[in-house]
Design an enzyme around this catalytic site. Structure first.
Site, PDB file in Angstrom:
ATOM      1  N   HIS A   8      -7.364   1.265  27.772  1.00  0.00           N
ATOM      2  CA  HIS A   8      -7.557   1.125  26.490  1.00  0.00           C
ATOM      3  C   HIS A   8      -8.917   1.739  25.695  1.00  0.00           C
ATOM      4  O   HIS A   8      -9.670   1.889  26.480  1.00  0.00           O
ATOM      5  CB  HIS A   8      -7.595  -0.320  26.270  1.00  0.00           C
ATOM      6  CG  HIS A   8      -6.343  -1.353  26.579  1.00  0.00           C
ATOM      7  ND1 HIS A   8      -6.236  -2.392  27.233  1.00  0.00           N
ATOM      8  CD2 HIS A   8      -5.011  -0.994  26.060  1.00  0.00           C
ATOM      9  CE1 HIS A   8      -4.865  -2.688  26.849  1.00  0.00           C
ATOM     10  NE2 HIS A   8      -4.087  -1.872  26.574  1.00  0.00           N
TER      11      HIS A   8
ATOM     12  N   ASP B 124     -11.127   1.091  23.960  1.00  0.00           N
ATOM     13  CA  ASP B 124     -12.464   0.511  23.631  1.00  0.00           C
ATOM     14  C   ASP B 124     -13.316   0.582  24.894  1.00  0.00           C
ATOM     15  O   ASP B 124     -14.429   0.373  25.076  1.00  0.00           O
ATOM     16  CB  ASP B 124     -12.465  -0.812  23.182  1.00  0.00           C
ATOM     17  CG  ASP B 124     -11.462  -1.676  24.096  1.00  0.00           C
ATOM     18  OD1 ASP B 124     -10.663  -1.166  24.482  1.00  0.00           O
ATOM     19  OD2 ASP B 124     -11.770  -3.003  24.093  1.00  0.00           O
ATOM     20  N   HIS B 125     -12.758   1.231  25.977  1.00  0.00           N
ATOM     21  CA  HIS B 125     -13.156   1.197  27.249  1.00  0.00           C
ATOM     22  C   HIS B 125     -13.459   2.687  27.770  1.00  0.00           C
ATOM     23  O   HIS B 125     -14.405   3.162  28.750  1.00  0.00           O
ATOM     24  CB  HIS B 125     -12.418   0.565  28.479  1.00  0.00           C
ATOM     25  CG  HIS B 125     -12.383  -0.760  28.236  1.00  0.00           C
ATOM     26  ND1 HIS B 125     -13.415  -1.791  29.013  1.00  0.00           N
ATOM     27  CD2 HIS B 125     -11.909  -1.895  27.417  1.00  0.00           C
ATOM     28  CE1 HIS B 125     -13.029  -2.986  28.537  1.00  0.00           C
ATOM     29  NE2 HIS B 125     -12.175  -2.637  27.620  1.00  0.00           N
TER      30      HIS B 125
HETATM   31 ZN   LIG Z   1      -7.995  -3.829  27.440  1.00  0.00          ZN
END
Ligand SMILES: [Zn+2]
Length: 302
Positions: free
Chosen positions: A64, A66-67
């Protein structure tokens, strides 16, 4: 030996209210390990005067954005800044392909070796070891394959009681023997190890649990960790939303810390819907009093 965690980003999904997407830096004995690499990771490192060049291992929990959206930026900067030592990234299947496409279309031929080690999302295993630590994956339960990471210090050598040997002229080899637990002969007398040394400092354990549904399957692995970082995206009144999106509430994170008998809990990965995080903190503390919020830029000794 230094074992310190710095939060670079504590937000989930989008950057908001001075919170950047997820990234953390672990400093263990002055070696730097980056855990997740959300957008703005480079800026945070600059702001906090942390030398990015000291990072040789990066651990990515899942794909994802945001990581890991900060990853290609960091990789490119290393290239532009003349890095020549190898960089190893541990991450999910697909990461190598994503990076290769980005490098291909920018016609970038990296000046250093970039190794990407693919993580098995189904079985917890040891993925890294050096003289200081061992790193193991924690299998989490998220919408896409996701692993946390357990950083365990190795057992160190015994500690010599300095006052007891200060008037002796012990050779470095004899000191090493004492540190390794052996007795030593000195001027015709035997120095009993237990009289001259103390037990090693207890090895520390840091467990990083990024995005996951509350799931007991990984509890055993994080048991008695010195510090547990656990996501707490929502407060408990949004439990339904948490379940829907495969996330944990602050109350659940506190419960996990309590059940797993960890020493300290840090909660993070806060949803952008919250400006104030007091409710998260109070909720987790009802289950586990020794809870702290992950605050961007703050450091925590492990
Ligand atoms: Zn996630």
């Amino acid at each position: 030996m230094k074992f310190e965690l710095t939060i670079l980003g504590s937000s989930s999904a989008t950057p908001i209210y001075n919170r950047n997407p997820t990234a953390q830096l672990l400093n263990i004995n002055e070696k730097h390990y980056l855990i997740d690499c959300g957008e703005a990771t480079q800026m945070q490192l600059l702001r906090l005067r942390i030398k990015a060049s000291k990072i040789d291992q990066i651990f990515i929990s899942h794909l994802h954005g945001d990581h890991y959206f900060g990853l290609i930026g960091l990789i490119s900067s290393y290239h532009l800044n003349g890095r020549n030592k190898e960089l190893t990234i541990y991450g999910p299947q697909g990461l190598r392909e994503i990076l290769d496409i980005q490098l291909k279309y920018s016609q970038t031929q990296l000046r250093y070796e970039l190794k990407v080690v693919e993580i098995n999302p189904k079985v917890s295993e040891q993925i890294f070891e050096n003289e200081d630590i061992v790193v193991r994956t924690i299998i989490l339960n998220h919408r896409i394959p996701c692993t946390g990471f357990l950083f365990e210090q190795k057992l160190r050598k015994r500690r010599i009681i300095k006052e007891k040997i200060q008037d002796m002229d012990l050779s470095p080899a004899d000191k090493m023997r004492l540190k390794s637990g052996e007795d030593v002969e000195y001027q015709g007398q035997v120095l009993k190890n237990q009289d001259y040394t103390l037990d090693p400092i207890e090895p520390k354990k840091y467990a990083y649990c990024s995005d996951t549904l509350y799931d007991t399957s990984y509890f055993e692995l994080i048991r008695e960790a010195d510090v547990l970082y656990h996501e707490a995206t929502f407060t408990h009144d949004y439990l339904e939303r948490a379940v829907e999106t495969y996330h944990t509430t602050a109350q659940q994170a506190g419960e996990i810390a309590s059940l797993c008998k960890v020493k300290k809990l840090i909660i993070g990965h806060f949803s952008a819907r919250y400006l104030d995080l007091t409710k998260h903190l109070n909720e987790a503390r009802t289950q586990f009093p020794n809870t702290f919020l992950a605050i961007d830029g703050e450091s925590y000794v492990i």
